[in-house]
Write a protein that holds these residues in place. Structure first.
Motif, short mmCIF file in Angstrom:
data_model
loop_
_atom_site.label_atom_id
_atom_site.label_comp_id
_atom_site.label_asym_id
_atom_site.label_seq_id
_atom_site.Cartn_x
_atom_site.Cartn_y
_atom_site.Cartn_z
N ASP A 199 13.45 50.17 53.81
CA ASP A 199 13.88 48.83 54.22
C ASP A 199 12.88 47.79 53.72
OD1 ASP A 199 16.09 49.79 55.58
OD2 ASP A 199 14.99 50.03 57.48
N PHE A 200 13.39 46.61 53.35
CA PHE A 200 12.58 45.49 52.88
C PHE A 200 12.78 44.31 53.83
CE2 PHE A 200 13.13 48.19 49.27
CZ PHE A 200 11.98 48.09 48.53
N TYR A 201 11.61 43.65 54.27
CA TYR A 201 11.64 42.56 55.24
C TYR A 201 10.98 41.33 54.64
CZ TYR A 201 12.93 45.97 58.80
OH TYR A 201 13.57 46.93 59.51
N SER A 445 8.01 32.54 61.06
CA SER A 445 9.28 33.00 61.63
C SER A 445 9.19 34.50 61.89
CB SER A 445 10.44 32.71 60.67
OG SER A 445 10.34 33.54 59.51
N ASP A 446 10.14 35.05 62.64
CA ASP A 446 10.21 36.50 62.83
C ASP A 446 10.64 37.16 61.51
OD1 ASP A 446 9.55 36.21 65.48
OD2 ASP A 446 11.64 36.10 66.15
N TYR A 447 10.13 38.40 61.29
CA TYR A 447 10.56 39.14 60.10
C TYR A 447 12.04 39.52 60.24
CZ TYR A 447 5.96 39.74 57.99
OH TYR A 447 4.76 39.53 57.38
N GLU A 448 12.78 39.39 59.10
CA GLU A 448 14.19 39.80 59.05
C GLU A 448 14.39 40.76 57.88
OE1 GLU A 448 16.67 36.40 58.78
OE2 GLU A 448 16.18 35.66 60.81
N LYS A 449 15.24 41.77 58.13
CA LYS A 449 15.51 42.74 57.05
C LYS A 449 16.37 42.07 55.98
CE LYS A 449 18.04 46.40 57.90
NZ LYS A 449 18.40 47.76 58.39
N VAL A 450 15.91 42.20 54.68
CA VAL A 450 16.62 41.54 53.58
C VAL A 450 17.28 42.55 52.62
CG1 VAL A 450 15.16 39.51 53.70
CG2 VAL A 450 14.47 41.39 52.24
N ASP A 615 5.08 36.03 52.29
CA ASP A 615 5.70 34.94 53.06
C ASP A 615 6.32 33.92 52.13
OD1 ASP A 615 4.84 36.12 55.39
OD2 ASP A 615 2.98 34.95 55.47
N THR A 616 7.46 33.37 52.57
CA THR A 616 8.11 32.26 51.87
C THR A 616 7.64 30.98 52.53
OG1 THR A 616 10.05 33.61 51.34
CG2 THR A 616 10.31 31.21 51.26
#
Length: 644
Positions: A199-201, A445-450, A615-616
């Protein structure tokens, strides 16, 4: 044991003085003794009240002595001698000075060649006169209380048991059987595959800035500062050392107030760029500063006439928002009103209070309250009154209406001496100035799976399990042989009999009475009254309280006491019995049979570690603005000093 109280002896002496022919009242008989075998003579009864000794021709060639349990005073000695004379006429001519007195365990002697040595004591509760040196004509004694004769008996019995023991044996008998057994097994074979899954976050980040505002603090002067007179154009005066005072017009100070400059205290009186405010409110002159003021050490004095000398004492530290209030002096021409006074006059059950203030007289009638302290209020005054048992003790005014304001003349002037130590601290401007942006926080922000990636399955291993049991085939048992074993001890010293019995206790048995050892079964004497009898045996004691009567014969018996003794042991013949063991049935194992069992292939995920992308970064966020009065700037900004 009888002891004559001092009060009784004093009363007895008074009776003898009134009636010389009447002898001392006696408790017990008086006995004369003229022989003492083996150097001692037993006295009848308990502790004797007195013993009188006579030898030779006392006092010059012999002794006349009286022994008593306690020491006597002169009056008691005279009373005892009077009683002895009634019993022994041979001493009728002897006076009190010719008689020696002894007490307790003292040796009775006077060192005269014609005098022996005697004493009074007791053994096992019996009283004796001991004649240690035998030069004694005779002695008299007055019998004390009679003793009781006591015999104490006790019986101690030992309990024990007669125990019969036996050793017990067995021998084993067992039949042995065989039966045929064959096990059937299988083993599993299985291929295992895996596929990689990952998985990538990702998350966003943002810098948040807030504004900073400040007022620049400055300090005017580092030494003494005074009021600025602007080249002496401002009314007032200057002392030789450069200190100044200002003339204040009362009407102007009340209506609009003054703004005065601050200068150094040199003769040049140079303005330092900061001011102070002066106004009059009521009967006070008020000194304050504008909102830029931080702190200063201030001393100020106000006069009704121009001061003849400077007085910079009593500096007070003032800080932002502080005011210094000085009471105004009375105008030079004003006159003080006389002080108020009070009187209190009692009239029956009432008290009249009268207050005189120089202009008016006020009265009030209150009720008299004996020995009380009261407080009364009337016409704006408070009066404290203290009453005593007959009237008014004191009266005083404790509070009164505020004094009427002093009426100033139309052109009243006051003179203000103003002095600062170590300069004055203030802010350069009234307004806050923008001082830059400050990073307040970084918001994530919270990490989200991308994304999730999944690879192709790949072979990992083949597993072959250990054989596992499937079934067993078992034949019928058949007898092979029978075994008979040797005798073996099953239980040793088994108790098969336990009979209770008793026997006399052979250990030591002791008796103490009031802590004194005595012999059981043997008579002894005791003084009348209650006594503590303690029977001791083994590791225990038994206590009884028995009462002894004077002259009586007592036989006291403790209840039968029991102690546990050692048991007696007998042995019985050994016991031997058959022990039939359970039949032994043994398998006759045939060779195992094992076959392969092929299972389905297994494919599982191989979870790789999650990947967190960089981070973005979002655009920086600025809360507020460079305007110190902006609402968001006030909400988020940092102000130095803090906003009020």
């Amino acid at each position: 044991m009888y002891k004559k109280p001092l009060a009784l002896l004093l009363a007895l002496v008074m009776v003898l003085a009134m009636f010389p022919a009447v002898s001392l009242a006696a408790k017990g008989d008086v006995h004369q003794v003229t022989s003492w075998p083996n150097g001692k003579a037993q006295l009848i009864g308990g502790e004797p009240q007195w013993v009188f000794f006579k030898q030779g021709n006392p006092p010059s060639n012999g002794i006349a002595a009286i022994w008593t349990p306690q020491e006597l005073g002169d009056t008691e000695k005279a009373a005892y001698l009077a009683e002895v004379k009634t019993k022994d006429p041979s001493i009728s001519g002897i006076t009190l000075s010719g008689v020696s007195f002894f007490t307790g365990s003292q040796i009775i002697t006077n060192g005269n060649n014609n005098t022996g040595k005697y004493r009074v004591g007791q053994e096992n509760g019996v009283w004796y006169v001991y004649v240690d040196v035998d030069k004694l004509s005779h002695f008299y004694y007055k019998e004390g209380e009679s003793l009781g004769r006591v015999t104490v008996n006790a019986s101690v019995v030992e309990n024990f048991r007669i125990i019969t023991l036996q050793d017990q044996y067995k021998y084993d008998v067992q039949d042995f059987y065989l039966y045929n057994v064959q096990d059937f097994y299988k083993y599993n074979v299985q291929d295992f595959y895996k596929c990689d899954v990952q998985d990538f976050y990702g998350r966003t980040a943002q810098n948040i800035y807030i504004p900073m505002f400040a007022k620049k603090a400055v300090k005017a002067g580092s030494d003494t500062l005074v009021a600025w007179r602007d080249n002496k154009t401002i009314p007032g005066g200057t002392f030789n050392n450069g200190m100044t005072y200002l003339e204040i017009d009362a009407a102007t100070a009340r209506e609009t107030g003054y703004i005065f400059g601050i200068a150094d205290s040199s003769p040049s009186n140079r303005y330092v760029g900061y001011n102070f405010n002066v106004r009059i409110e009521g009967n006070e002159l008020v000194i304050s500063f504008d909102s830029r003021f931080i702190s200063a050490g201030v001393s100020a004095k106000v006069y009704s006439t121009a001061p003849a000398k400077h007085d910079p004492s009593g500096h007070k530290t003032m800080r932002t928002g502080d005011e210094l209030r000085l009471p105004l002096p009375a105008p030079a021409a004003s006159a003080k009103a006389p002080a108020a006074s009070v009187t209190a006059v009692k009239n029956g059950n009432n008290v009249t209070l009268t207050i005189t203030d120089g202009a008016s007289i006020f009265t009030s009638v209150v009720q008299y309250e004996k020995n009380a302290a009261k407080s009364y209020s009337f016409n704006g005054y408070t009066v404290a009154v203290s009453y005593n048992g007959s009237g008014v003790k004191s009266a005083a005014i404790t509070a009164q209406p505020p004094a009427a304001p002093v009426v100033e003349p139309a052109a009243q002037k006051y003179y203000l001496f103003f002095h600062l130590e170590n300069g004055v601290n203030f802010y350069e401007t009234f307004d806050y100035q923008f001082a830059g942006w400050k990073l307040d926080e970084i918001k994530y922000s919270d990490y989200e799976k991308v994304d999730t990636t999944e690879g192709n399955p790949y072979w990992v291993r083949t597993e072959t399990s250990a054989p596992y049991f499937v079934e067993t085939e078992t034949g019928d048992p058949y007898l092979d042989h029978t075994d008979t074993g040797e005798n073996y001890l099953v239980a040793k010293d088994v108790e098969i009999g336990n009979i209770p019995s008793t026997r006399p206790y052979t250990g030591a048995v002791t008796l103490t009475v009031d802590g004194v050892p005595q012999t059981l079964g043997t008579e002894f004497t005791l003084a009348p009254g209650a006594h503590t009898f303690v029977l001791g045996f083994a590791d225990r004691t038994v206590t009884e309280i028995w009462t002894v009567n004077a002259g009586d014969v007592h036989s006291f018996t403790f209840a039968t006491q029991y102690v546990d003794g050692l048991n007696e042991t007998n042995r019985a013949a050994d016991l031997v019995t058959e022990n039939k063991l359970e039949d032994a049935v043994t398998a006759n194992r045939l060779d195992d049979v094992t076959t392969e069992n092929r299972l389905d292939d297994v494919t599982t995920e191989n979870r790789l570690a999650d990947v967190y992308n960089p981070d973005t970064w979002l655009d920086d966020l600025y809360r507020g603005s460079i305007d110190p009065e902006d609402s968001e700037s006030i909400l988020y900004g940092i102000y130095t000093p803090a906003r009020p």
